[in-house]
Each structure stands twice: as C-alpha cells, then as structure tokens.
Scaffold this active site. Structure first.
Site, PDB file in Angstrom:
ATOM      1  N   ARG A  51       0.792  -1.216   0.000  1.00  0.00           N
ATOM      2  CA  ARG A  51       0.000   0.000   0.000  1.00  0.00           C
ATOM      3  C   ARG A  51       0.825   1.266   0.000  1.00  0.00           C
ATOM      4  NH1 ARG A  51      -2.863  -3.782   1.744  1.00  0.00           N
ATOM      5  NH2 ARG A  51      -1.113  -4.264   3.072  1.00  0.00           N
ATOM      6  N   THR A  52       1.823   1.316   0.847  1.00  0.00           N
ATOM      7  CA  THR A  52       2.528   2.584   0.995  1.00  0.00           C
ATOM      8  C   THR A  52       3.211   2.972  -0.316  1.00  0.00           C
ATOM      9  OG1 THR A  52       2.864   2.072   3.306  1.00  0.00           O
ATOM     10  CG2 THR A  52       4.191   3.833   2.414  1.00  0.00           C
ATOM     11  N   LYS A  80      25.977  -4.677  -2.740  1.00  0.00           N
ATOM     12  CA  LYS A  80      27.441  -4.606  -2.810  1.00  0.00           C
ATOM     13  C   LYS A  80      28.014  -3.941  -1.567  1.00  0.00           C
ATOM     14  CE  LYS A  80      27.049  -3.922  -7.789  1.00  0.00           C
ATOM     15  NZ  LYS A  80      27.047  -2.832  -8.793  1.00  0.00           N
ATOM     16  N   ARG A 101      11.454   3.798   2.620  1.00  0.00           N
ATOM     17  CA  ARG A 101      11.167   2.827   3.684  1.00  0.00           C
ATOM     18  C   ARG A 101      12.441   2.019   3.893  1.00  0.00           C
ATOM     19  NH1 ARG A 101       6.153  -1.088   4.489  1.00  0.00           N
ATOM     20  NH2 ARG A 101       5.381   0.924   5.169  1.00  0.00           N
ATOM     21  N   HIS A 129       6.045   6.113  11.058  1.00  0.00           N
ATOM     22  CA  HIS A 129       5.422   5.962   9.747  1.00  0.00           C
ATOM     23  C   HIS A 129       4.367   7.071   9.644  1.00  0.00           C
ATOM     24  CE1 HIS A 129       3.933   4.364   6.133  1.00  0.00           C
ATOM     25  NE2 HIS A 129       3.390   3.233   6.536  1.00  0.00           N
TER      26      HIS A 129
END
Lengths: 302, 152
Positions: A51-52, A80, A101, A129
């Site tokens: 969703r986000t 890496k 995120r 959030h």
C-alpha cells in the site's frame, strides 16, 4: 512545510496536520492536478510494502510527476555494501524528493540530515510511519465529520505497534478518549499513558474485545503477531480472542467505523468486510489523497 | 591546631583535580575526556572511601584546564563530580559539572536496530532526566538509561 522533510508525526503541529487534511480533502474532490508537474520523486523501498509504495506512486502520477525507484534492495548497490548515506547522496542527484522505507530505526532522520532534497519517511523499522498516521486521521475525520472528542478503541498489539503509538500522539491534539484493548503481554507502554495523563486525556484498559464496543466511534484494529510472544503458549491462548466478527458490531453506534492499517491476517473476520461499518479499504484510498497533499505542501503549494 | 591529612594522590602545582567520581565510572571519565591520549602528568586514585558514594575516584591532571562544555561531557558518567582548579598548589576555583541538554558522540544507543549502530553515524541524544540520566536517541527515539550505557 516547504522543502522540509517529514520524518515523524510529532514534527507536525496541530495546525500543520489540519492543513494537510484540508488539502487532502480538496484532492479528493479534484484528484487530477498538476502540482508535481516537472518533478521527479524517488521511492526507495529497502523493505517490501504494497500500500505505501503504490499509493505514493499513484499520488505522484495523479499529480503529473514522475517516479523512479526500487521496491526491494536486492537489485541495487546495497547488496554490494553501499551505505545508506551514499545511496541517498546519489539518488538526491536524480530526484526532487525521496520517499524511503528502510528496516533500520532512525534511518529516515539520518537521511533527512544528509540529503539535499526533502525526505518523506515511509516507515523506518518499528519507529515511525507518519503518512500512515495522517491517512488514519483523514479517515477518522471523514467518517466522523470531526477529530474532536471522539471515543477511540485501539485493539491488538499496543506494545510494539507503531501505528497505534503515532495515532495516539496525533489524536491527543484533538482531545480524544482512548480505550486500550490488548492481551496483558501487549499492553500500551507506560510512557504513552503518562503522555496522555500529562495532556489531561482519559483512557481505560481492557482485555476483552466484546466489552464497551457500543461506546466506540472508531475501532482501530491491529495484528497480534506471533513473534512478539516469548511464550508460544500465551500466543495460542490469545490469538483467537482479538478477532473482530460481524456479530460484534450489532450494538455499535451508527457512525462507528472499523479501521485497520493493513495487512490483515485473521484479526478481522472476512464476514465484517461487507458491513457498511468496515472502512479499511476506503482507508487505503484515503492514503492517496493524503500523500498527494503532503507532497504538494513540501513542494511549496499553498 | 593544624590537622595534617595524608594525600593518597599527590598534589599538583597547576592543573585540574576532578573529585567525587563514582569509582565504577573512573575509566569512563578517562575515556570521555580522552585522558589516555594526554602527555600531561596525570595521577589518579580509585576505591577511596567516600561518605556520599561509598567508593569514589579522583583524577589530578597537571597543567590542564577544561572549558565548560568539554568538562560537562563527563556529567553523564559522574553527575556529582567536583572540579578544583589549582594554581601554585592552591585551589583558586571550584566548579561542579552540569548535565547538558543534548549529548553527542559519547555513548552508544542501546537499540541494536538503530542507524547509529548500523552505519557510521555519530549518536545524538536529548537528555530526558538529568538526575538519573536517561537519554533519548534523536534517530530511533529509543531511551538509553544509565544501566545500559556503553561508552564510545
């Protein structure tokens, strides 16, 4: 908010929250706008999300902007061993704003310190959030017509759930009364109760989900996760106790709505979905309008 | 009548004496001030009897005077420390340390998932409680208390 990063919900004042919600309401009425025309937004998702990420990308597209980014770190230079700092400093050259995120707590605050372009925190581990909280507030205001003096039931994992903590902090601007419903192992931490006491707000605690539901304006459900329990037997005892079923909504108020940040597993039985009081899918739609408003304000729209 | 008191740590002509350090915090204070990298003459004693602390430590640093913000860094390890500024074997000034509002780069954040423990980021804290000394991480927002402090 112009050119500022959004890292935590308490970075915003009450007035700023209201301003975002008002603008989100405008976008809901007129969703096709060009406020992000010529802008490139990078969505860096080091951790999975449905969703986000998609609602951010949908919001950028609806506002005429362009999106670059990745939805998992495995096909980037992170594998890496590239540091977050180097990733941010690089991507900042390719974009006008970074939505991020990341599983590491505090990563968003750090990124905002080093980045030349604004950072929007789309979740930093178990920490913050803020755009979820804003879309929750938008959903509450839309369904109740106000944010003031509501009866909010927070249900499930109140100990570790970042969404309930942020929602509690944000709602405290508006004089809410809270009821905490959770197993003993997952009770609301004292620091939040002290916070409410200092603000003069009322709250109560109960372990039985069936109690007092007729008083609720909002029932905010969260998932009780197995991995939070040190004793698996305790989990087995409570896992089916915090499941909302349609029959339990019978005597609830007409205006009452059920919210959930999603993903849901089994804490809301699917028989609730068809009930008009179920609001968790419209809630996800509100995420698009809210994120449209947040990005537009950061890009300087008045 | 002049009462003669034997000094366990010999006097210095010029410099700073840091007294009333909790014995268990002596080496933390040394680390925080970077005394192990000094060339000055430094003497210290520890596990000395103290009516207030049980066991205390004392450090005498010759020819060194500290700025306030420099010395206040030790406040989280030794909040009751007292400084005597010595010139010509005489105490010319007494100072106490003050716990600052913010601290940077002295202790680690207790949260293993915090960015400061994952990348090369200097830990920064807001001091929540100046008496028991608890620190709120400016990155992950978790609280590090005295019991869990690990010095950098």
């Amino acid at each position: 908010m112009k050119n500022k990063s959004l890292v935590a919900i308490n970075d915003l004042s009450r007035d700023e929250i209201v301003k975002i919600l008002n603008l989100a309401e405008e976008f809901e009425k007129n969703p096709i706008q060009n406020t992000l025309c010529q802008k490139v937004v990078a969505t860096l998702f080091f951790e999975p999300s449905t969703r986000t990420r998609l609602s951010f990308e949908s919001a950028v597209n609806r506002l005429g902007g362009r999106v670059i980014g990745f939805s998992e770190a495995s096909n980037t230079s992170v594998t890496k061993g590239e540091s977050l700092k180097d990733t941010i400093l690089t991507v900042a050259n390719y974009s006008d704003m970074i939505v991020m995120r990341h599983p590491v707590e505090g990563s968003a605050r750090y990124a905002s310190e080093i980045s030349p372009v604004p950072i929007i925190n789309a979740g930093d581990g178990a920490n913050q959030h803020p755009t979820q909280t804003l879309l929750d507030l938008f959903s509450i205001r839309k369904t109740q017509g106000t944010l003031n003096n509501l009866n909010i039931f927070l249900v499930g994992d109140l100990k570790y759930g970042r969404t309930v903590h942020s929602l509690l902090m944000a709602m405290s601007h508006f004089g809410a009364t809270f009821t905490f419903v959770s197993p003993n192992e997952l009770r609301m931490p004292d620091e939040y109760k002290i916070y409410l006491e200092e603000k003069g707000l009322k709250f109560s605690e109960q372990t039985d989900l069936n109690e007092n539901l007729d008083k609720a304006d909002i029932i905010y459900m969260t998932r009780v996760q197995k991995e939070r329990f040190s004793d698996p037997v305790e989990y087995e005892k409570v896992k089916n106790v915090y499941v909302l079923r349609e029959g339990m909504l019978q005597n609830t108020k007409e205006n009452m709505r059920v919210l959930h940040p999603l993903p849901r597993v089994n804490e809301i039985h699917t028989d609730v979905d068809k009930n008009p009081k179920a609001y968790y899918f419209p809630q996800t739609m509100n995420g698009v309008f809210t994120r449209m408003a947040i990005m537009s304000l950061i890009f300087g729209l008045e | 009548m002049i009462q003669k008191k034997q000094l366990r740590v010999s006097a210095i002509e010029n410099g700073t004496v840091i007294d009333h350090i909790p014995a268990k915090s002596l080496f933390n204070v040394i680390t925080i001030l970077g005394l192990h990298k000094f060339d000055n003459l430094i003497t210290f004693g520890t596990n000395m009897e103290s009516q207030r602390f049980g066991k205390k430590a004392i450090i005498k640093i010759a020819d060194k005077y500290f700025a306030n913000d420099e010395i206040n860094r030790i406040a989280i390890a030794a909040p009751h420390a007292k400084l005597n500024i010595i010139r010509d074997y005489t105490v010319i000034e007494k100072r106490v340390v003050e716990v600052p509002d913010h601290i940077e780069g002295i202790v680690k954040c207790v949260n293993p998932k915090c960015i400061t423990n994952v990348e090369a980021v200097v830990p920064k804290f807001k001091v929540l409680d100046k008496i028991s000394v608890s620190l709120k991480c400016q990155y992950c927002e978790k609280i590090t208390d005295q019991e869990h402090m690990v010095y950098l």
